[in-house]
Motif scaffolding. Structure first.
Motif, PDB file in Angstrom:
ATOM      1  N   ASP A 143       0.734  -1.134   0.083  1.00 17.15           N
ATOM      2  CA  ASP A 143      -0.085  -0.057  -0.037  1.00 17.15           C
ATOM      3  C   ASP A 143       0.938   1.375   0.125  1.00 17.15           C
ATOM      4  O   ASP A 143       0.237   2.374   0.142  1.00 17.15           O
ATOM      5  N   THR A 157       3.225   2.004   2.309  1.00 16.53           N
ATOM      6  CA  THR A 157       3.889   2.210   3.588  1.00 16.53           C
ATOM      7  C   THR A 157       5.127   1.488   3.659  1.00 16.53           C
ATOM      8  O   THR A 157       4.992   0.355   2.814  1.00 16.53           O
ATOM      9  N   ASP A 161       4.528   6.345   6.841  1.00 14.79           N
ATOM     10  CA  ASP A 161       3.794   6.841   5.558  1.00 14.79           C
ATOM     11  C   ASP A 161       4.788   7.804   5.058  1.00 14.79           C
ATOM     12  O   ASP A 161       4.876   8.729   5.370  1.00 14.79           O
ATOM     13  N   THR A 187       3.360  11.328   4.156  1.00 16.64           N
ATOM     14  CA  THR A 187       3.247  12.134   5.066  1.00 16.64           C
ATOM     15  C   THR A 187       4.260  12.379   6.229  1.00 16.64           C
ATOM     16  O   THR A 187       4.501  13.166   6.966  1.00 16.64           O
ATOM     17  N   GLU A 193       4.534  10.427   8.574  1.00 12.80           N
ATOM     18  CA  GLU A 193       3.888  10.067   9.728  1.00 12.80           C
ATOM     19  C   GLU A 193       4.249   8.726   9.931  1.00 12.80           C
ATOM     20  O   GLU A 193       4.479   7.664   9.141  1.00 12.80           O
ATOM     21  N   THR A 196      -0.754  -7.025   3.896  1.00 13.27           N
ATOM     22  CA  THR A 196      -0.952  -5.981   5.027  1.00 13.27           C
ATOM     23  C   THR A 196      -0.140  -6.584   6.339  1.00 13.27           C
ATOM     24  O   THR A 196      -0.206  -5.553   7.538  1.00 13.27           O
ATOM     25  N   THR A 226      -1.231  -4.488   9.697  1.00 16.14           N
ATOM     26  CA  THR A 226      -1.343  -3.153   9.884  1.00 16.14           C
ATOM     27  C   THR A 226      -2.710  -2.517   9.489  1.00 16.14           C
ATOM     28  O   THR A 226      -3.014  -1.399   9.538  1.00 16.14           O
TER      29      THR A 226
END
Length: 669
Positions: free
Chosen positions: A306, A308, A324, A327, A329, A349, A369
């Motif tokens: 995805d 990340t 991420d 961002t 984050e 995931t 996740t």
């Protein structure tokens, strides 16, 4: 209602944690990876001669299963510390195909564990009679080949060696024919990792470095085109250099290139443009998202589908987080685990890793996740004794010479039914970790509990030069090995004594490998004079000149150029810091432990110290273990070494017969 602890002499508290129990649970899972939906890893077997078993966890809930019976030992000796020893791929039918290296002959094997009749490993590579032979590490199954690193000895000397990325055919045609192994690149560097192809199969990246640098000093991120013949062409560096360490590089599923580099002074995760080398820091923090590359194939981050990225990060710790990149984050996984190994396996995931904490041994944990839920899926921690006997550690920052910060972890003596005599302080042992470019993690360790449950405190010192605190902290040791590490260990011991935590007359120091050097150096250094009552020195470096010239393996053969300085320019440092040349300053009892098969710190180093102290009246004992190399793996060796160490403290600290319960140690002068 709990039992009120009763006063008893320190060192004589009765403990259910004996040396046999410690030996039986020595080691941890390692080299976790995914084969389709399955998790695979290696695990220690101290009672089976110290071999590493290969285990698999299938999705059917049947639990972990050992794939290969004894004596199969899934481990290799590339750069002597080894690297990832196995890789596998799922198949539409017939179960997975897995390749692995076997320690006894260092050959690469293939195995089909679900084949009728059970696993029957078949060799893929030949045996070479030259020097240390042919060794293979960090494998990657790609089509009908295995890409990996070949370490090939060309003569009998440790430095008669070359390393190159190769492709080994899976059909077994190279089992008796070295010429059937296809070299992917020219031999351009002394050290390389296995190339990782991009998702589109057009390019590949790998890490490379050369003497005198170690990989935490400076590495290059190399990229090349994959031509129609499967060769890597046009190889060139796009990041790294003499003063920049790239610890890991991976392609993300979308084709972007990610790398952990310390160009900011901290190992941070960057996105690197494969065409220009331009790098963007995805999470600029004064934290480490990587560590020292002591073993080929260590993995501190893993991209997810995805976009990340799972990352192992922290400052003096190693937590699992999900980053991420869009961002910046970063969300950490929940749970009691504060130390995650550099071995991440991604399945959709889900991210699996090997994790531990101050009150848990290493276990395999899976993070979903999507839900944020973490759970133990294998190697689950079980208390083998009442956890009331475990110590409660605390991290400390202690002020050292020149006001510098020293990181340490204090494990006070602890027992549910005993306490020290009123007004008496406990003895303490300072533990110096190996490396020295490494770090002591804050995790549950039965070896530490062996001492603390008897009333002997332990303090682990992450002295200047340790990883986990940025490049500046690592560089404190440059040309000052045997100075900064000794000063920091002595400063921590002094601080514990001055604050009333430890008995100043009953302090010891111990360490193995580079920690053995620090322990020995502390016993002869003016910086620690009178500080330690005794020392335990395991598989150490003791003679810098001998070690720098021809008494170690190729990987570390130039390490002392950064730790001490160039031998031809500062020979006096090599002479004046070596414990073998300072035997007249050695006045306290010591225990020397050595594996007779050690090629990293060979027995000749220990024997030289023994010759230097002979006849000087210094009480000491020497235990040498046939069949053991650098670090002890066999249960009987671990048990004997631990009991001898306790016996040394009983004598040096005046703990009396109650502390022993172990075979007496014959100290000779």
């Amino acid at each position: 209602m709990g039992t009120t602890p009763r006063p008893a002499p320190y060192g004589a508290w009765p403990s259910p944690i004996d040396a046999a129990l410690v030996a039986a649970h020595d080691g941890k899972p390692e080299y976790l990876g995914a084969v389709g939906e399955e998790l695979w890893w290696t695990a220690p077997r101290p009672e089976e001669g110290g071999r590493r078993a290969l285990l698999r966890l299938t999705p059917d809930g049947a639990g972990a299963v050992s794939v290969l019976p004894p004596p199969w030992n899934v481990r290799n000796r590339v750069i002597e510390y080894g690297g990832v020893p196995w890789a596998g791929v799922p198949r539409p039918a017939g179960g997975p195909l897995v390749v692995f290296t076997h320690f006894a002959d260092q050959r690469l094997y293939a195995v089909e564990p679900d084949a009728p009749g059970g696993p029957a490993p078949r060799p893929l590579t030949p045996v070479s009679p030259v020097g240390g032979g042919l060794r293979w590490a960090d494998p990657l199954v790609r089509g009908d080949e295995v890409w990996c690193v070949l370490e090939e000895f060309t003569g009998e000397a440790p430095g008669d060696v070359r390393r190159v990325a190769v492709a080994v055919p899976l059909d077994g045609s190279a089992a008796d024919d070295r010429a059937a192994v296809r070299e992917l690149t020219a031999e351009a560097h002394r050290f390389v990792t296995t190339p990782r192809p991009a998702p589109d199969g057009r390019r590949a990246v790998w890490l490379a470095w050369d003497h005198p640098r170690m990989p935490w000093d400076g590495t290059e991120l190399v990229i090349a085109e994959i031509d129609t013949a499967g060769l890597l062409t046009g190889a060139h560096a796009i990041a790294g250099g003499p003063d920049e360490s790239v610890a890991q590089a991976e392609w993300a599923p979308d084709g972007s290139l990610l790398a952990v580099t310390d160009r900011s002074g901290w190992w941070n995760l960057h996105r690197v443009d494969p065409d220009t080398g331009h790098a963007v820091n995805l999470c600029p923090r004064e934290e480490e998202f990587g560590d020292a590359l002591w073993k080929l194939g260590h993995r501190w981050f893993a991209p997810l589908d995805d976009g990340t990225v799972a990352v192992v990060h922290g400052r003096g710790v190693a937590r699992l987080g999900i980053l991420d990149p869009a961002t910046g984050e970063l969300a950490d996984a929940t749970g009691p685990w504060t130390e995650w190994s550099p071995a991440l396996a991604v399945r959709g995931t889900r991210v699996a890793g090997i994790a531990a904490g101050p009150h848990r041994h290493h276990e395999i944990v899976c993070l979903d996740t999507a839900s944020g839920h973490s759970r133990v899926v294998a190697e689950e921690h079980h208390d083998v004794v009442d956890p009331a006997y475990h110590p409660t550690p605390r991290a400390r920052v202690i002020t050292g010479p020149d006001g510098r910060e020293i990181h340490a972890q204090v494990y006070p003596p602890h027992h549910p039914e005993a306490t020290g005599p009123e007004g008496e302080r406990p003895p303490y042992v300072v533990w110096a970790h190996g490396g020295p470019t490494s770090r002591a993690p804050l995790v549950l360790d039965l070896e530490i509990a062996y001492f603390t449950s008897r009333g002997i405190g332990v303090v682990e010192v992450n002295y200047g030069g340790s990883t986990g605190y940025g490049r500046e902290y690592r560089n404190r040791l440059r040309e000052r090995w045997g100075v900064v590490d000794v000063e920091d260990c002595a400063a921590v011991a002094t601080a514990l004594a001055d604050e009333g935590t430890a008995d100043p007359a009953r302090l010891a120091i111990r360490g193995g490998s580079a920690g053995g050097w620090t322990a020995a150096a502390a016993l002869v250094s003016p910086a620690a004079e009178g500080r330690f009552a005794c020392g335990t020195i395991s598989y150490p470096i003791l003679d810098l000149t001998g070690w720098a010239v021809d008494e170690t393996h190729d990987f570390e053969s130039h390490y002392l150029e950064s730790l001490v300085g160039p031998l031809d320019k500062v020979p006096e440092r090599y002479r004046d810091r070596s414990p073998v040349n300072l035997a007249d300053r050695l006045r306290v009892p010591f225990l020397l432990l050595q594996g007779l098969d050690d090629v990293i710190c060979p027995p000749v180093q220990a024997e030289r110290l023994l010759a230097a102290v002979a006849g000087r009246g210094v009480p000491h004992a020497y235990l040498a273990f046939p069949g053991e190399g650098h670090g002890f793996r066999r249960a009987e060796t671990i048990r004997r070494a631990l009991e001898a160490e306790l016996a040394l403290y009983a004598l040096a600290f005046g703990l009396g017969e109650g502390a022993a319960g172990v075979p007496p140690l014959d100290l000779r002068g």
